[in-house]
Design an enzyme around this catalytic site. Structure first.
Site, PDB file in Angstrom:
ATOM      1  N   CYS A  79       0.809  -1.218   0.000  1.00 30.33           N
ATOM      2  CA  CYS A  79       0.000   0.000   0.000  1.00 30.33           C
ATOM      3  C   CYS A  79       0.848   1.277   0.000  1.00 30.33           C
ATOM      4  O   CYS A  79       1.431   1.606  -1.020  1.00 30.33           O
ATOM      5  CB  CYS A  79      -0.973  -0.081   1.169  1.00 30.33           C
ATOM      6  SG  CYS A  79      -2.496   0.769   0.820  1.00 30.33           S
ATOM      7  N   HIS A 169      -3.310  -5.218   1.748  1.00 31.81           N
ATOM      8  CA  HIS A 169      -2.665  -5.464   3.044  1.00 31.81           C
ATOM      9  C   HIS A 169      -2.674  -6.953   3.405  1.00 31.81           C
ATOM     10  O   HIS A 169      -3.563  -7.391   4.143  1.00 31.81           O
ATOM     11  CB  HIS A 169      -3.435  -4.718   4.145  1.00 31.81           C
ATOM     12  CG  HIS A 169      -3.193  -3.245   4.158  1.00 31.81           C
ATOM     13  ND1 HIS A 169      -2.304  -2.649   5.017  1.00 31.81           N
ATOM     14  CD2 HIS A 169      -3.722  -2.249   3.423  1.00 31.81           C
ATOM     15  CE1 HIS A 169      -2.296  -1.345   4.821  1.00 31.81           C
ATOM     16  NE2 HIS A 169      -3.149  -1.071   3.856  1.00 31.81           N
ATOM     17  N   GLU A 171      -0.987  -8.513   5.485  1.00 28.75           N
ATOM     18  CA  GLU A 171      -0.755  -8.719   6.926  1.00 28.75           C
ATOM     19  C   GLU A 171      -2.056  -8.690   7.717  1.00 28.75           C
ATOM     20  O   GLU A 171      -2.083  -9.076   8.885  1.00 28.75           O
ATOM     21  CB  GLU A 171       0.246  -7.679   7.455  1.00 28.75           C
ATOM     22  CG  GLU A 171      -0.290  -6.270   7.684  1.00 28.75           C
ATOM     23  CD  GLU A 171      -0.492  -5.452   6.408  1.00 28.75           C
ATOM     24  OE1 GLU A 171      -0.322  -5.996   5.294  1.00 28.75           O
ATOM     25  OE2 GLU A 171      -0.852  -4.267   6.524  1.00 28.75           O
TER      26      GLU A 171
HETATM   27  N1  GLN Z   1      -3.731   6.351   1.045  1.00 25.02           N
HETATM   28  C1  GLN Z   1      -2.419   6.055   1.557  1.00 25.02           C
HETATM   29  C2  GLN Z   1      -1.343   6.868   0.862  1.00 25.02           C
HETATM   30  O1  GLN Z   1      -1.603   7.528  -0.055  1.00 25.02           O
HETATM   31  C3  GLN Z   1      -2.117   4.585   1.447  1.00 25.02           C
HETATM   32  C4  GLN Z   1      -3.112   3.804   2.256  1.00 25.02           C
HETATM   33  C5  GLN Z   1      -2.573   2.568   2.906  1.00 25.02           C
HETATM   34  O2  GLN Z   1      -1.367   2.364   3.035  1.00 25.02           O
HETATM   35  N2  GLN Z   1      -3.475   1.759   3.382  1.00 25.02           N
HETATM   36  O3  GLN Z   1      -0.233   6.836   1.280  1.00 25.02           O
END
Ligand code: GLN
Length: 190
Positions: A79, A169, A171
Site C-alpha cells: 500500500c 494489506h 498482513e
Molecule cells: N492512502 C495512503 C497513501 O496515499 C495509502 C493507504 C494505505 O497504506 N493503506 O499513502
C-alpha cells in the site's frame, strides 16, 4: 533470517506478528542506526506515504534504505510502501525511493470504494484474500516489471527484481502465502 520492518507509522506491527510466526527475526526500523544492521529483507508497510516519506528524510534514513533497495535487498512493500517504491505517481508530483519503474495512482478507488475486501488470483500463489484501504493501484508497469495480479482490470501486485509491491494489506488477512513467498526471496538472496 533478519527482516527490517519500517516502523515509523502505519500497519507495521501486523507484519512483525506474521513474520515472527513464520520464524523470522524482526528489527523495527525507527532510526538510522537500525538500518545499518545486517538485514536480509525489508518491509515497507501501509500507512500514509506522505508522512512516511517526510519522516524518512527528517530521521535521515532515506539514503541508507534507498541504497539497500538498489543493492538488491528483497523488499515487501504494501500500500503506502508501494507508493514509496514507484518512480511516478500520477496524481502527485512527489516521488520517494523511485526504485521501481511504474506509475501508481494514490487513493485510486475514490470515496465510494475507499476500503474493500476481495479474493483474487496472484500469479504462482493461487487465490488469496485482499484487503484494500484507501489503496493505490499500478496504472502502468515499466520494463522488467512482472504483473502478478489484477483486480477489476487494475494491477494490484507486481514484482521488479527483488521488489514485491502490493496495493493491498496481506498482513491483515489469515493467508501467510505472501509473507512465505517474501521470506523465500530473502533466503534466495542470502
Ligand atoms: N492512502 C495512503 C497513501 O496515499 C495509502 C493507504 C494505505 O497504506 N493503506 O499513502
Amino acid at each position: 533470517m533478519k527482516i527490517g520492518v519500517l516502523a515509523l507509522q502505519g500497519a507495521f506491527i501486523e507484519h512483525i506478528v506474521v513474520l515472527k510466526d513464520l520464524g523470522a527475526e524482526c528489527v523495527e526500523l525507527r532510526q538510522k542506526k537500525d538500518v545499518l544492521r545486517n538485514l536480509d529483507g525489508l518491509v515497507l508497510p501501509g500507512g500514509e506515504s506522505t508522512v512516511q516519506g517526510k519522516l524518512l528524510c527528517d530521521l535521515d534514513m532515506f539514503g541508507s534504505l534507498k541504497g539497500m533497495i538498489e543493492s538488491g535487498t528483497p523488499v515487501l512493500a504494501t500500500c503506502a510502501g508501494l507508493i514509496l517504491l514507484a518512480d511516478q505517481i500520477s496524481n502527485d508530483n512527489k516521488v520517494y525511493f523511485a526504485t521501481m519503474p511504474m506509475t501508481v495512482r494514490r487513493n485510486a478507488y475514490g470515496r465510494q470504494l475507499g476500503s474493500f475486501h476481495t479474493e483474487a488470483e496472484l500469479f504462482g500463489m493461487g487465490n488469496i484474500p485482499m484487503t484494500f484501504i484507501r489503496a493505490p493501484y499500478i496504472e502502468s508497469a515499466g520494463e522488467g516489471v512482472e504483473i502478478l495480479s489484477k483486480v477489476g482490470g487494475k494491477i494490484v501486485a507486481a514484482r521488479y527484481k527483488n521488489q514485491l509491491a502490493l496495493s493491498f494489506h496481506p498482513e491483515l488477512d489469515e493467508s501467510r502465502k505472501i509473507h512465505k513467498y517474501f521470506l523465500a526471496m530473502c533466503e534466495e538472496n542470502r
